[in-house]
Design a protein around this motif. Structure first.
Motif, PDB file in Angstrom:
ATOM      1  N   ASP A   1      -6.711 -15.075 -12.866  1.00  0.00           N
ATOM      2  CA  ASP A   1      -5.749 -14.680 -13.908  1.00  0.00           C
ATOM      3  C   ASP A   1      -4.442 -14.128 -13.351  1.00  0.00           C
ATOM      4  N   TYR A   2      -4.348 -13.987 -12.036  1.00  0.00           N
ATOM      5  CA  TYR A   2      -3.156 -13.418 -11.409  1.00  0.00           C
ATOM      6  C   TYR A   2      -2.358 -14.488 -10.672  1.00  0.00           C
TER       7      TYR A   2
ATOM      8  N   LYS B   1       0.098  -7.117 -16.723  1.00  0.00           N
ATOM      9  CA  LYS B   1      -1.132  -7.602 -16.082  1.00  0.00           C
ATOM     10  C   LYS B   1      -1.355  -6.796 -14.797  1.00  0.00           C
TER      11      LYS B   1
END
Length: 122
Positions: free
Chosen positions: A80-81, A94
């Motif tokens: 997700d990064y 995030k």
């Protein structure tokens, strides 16, 4: 005042908050680590070996494991990064979670235990 304090005082407030939170968590995980600067980046060293570092960039912050293979070992967990081979990017929207920070630190400590930063002999 430490070298990391010196670095952070020049970082914009929003990014400084993110990096201070990361630093605090790394300090909990690495209570005996030395705070240092390596390759111009604030980092934590254990027994002279860099476990991880960080930096503020224009649009994000980055975590650096100081090992080209670390992030690749955690491909699924870090999906997700945004990242490069050597840096994991994070933002206020995030941020790195405590779980991710622990995973990054534990993975690098394991690599060090397995000889990652040892000099190669012929």
């Amino acid at each position: 005042m430490t070298v990391i304090d010196d670095y952070l005082k020049n970082v914009p407030a929003g990014q400084r908050k993110l990096l201070e939170e990361l630093r605090k968590e790394m300090r909990k995980l690495l209570p005996k680590a030395e705070e240092a600067i390596s390759y111009g980046l604030p980092c934590f060293k254990v027994d002279g070996k860099v476990v991880g570092g960080f930096a503020a960039n224009k649009n994000f912050c980055s975590y650096y494991p100081f090992a080209g293979s670390t992030l690749g070992l955690l491909k699924k967990e870090l999906a997700d990064y945004s990242q490069t081979l050597s840096a994991l990017h994070f933002t206020a929207e995030k941020p790195l979670t405590k779980k991710i920070i622990k995973l990054l630190v534990d993975t690098k400590l394991k690599q060090i235990d397995e000889g990652y930063h040892s000099k190669k002999t012929k």
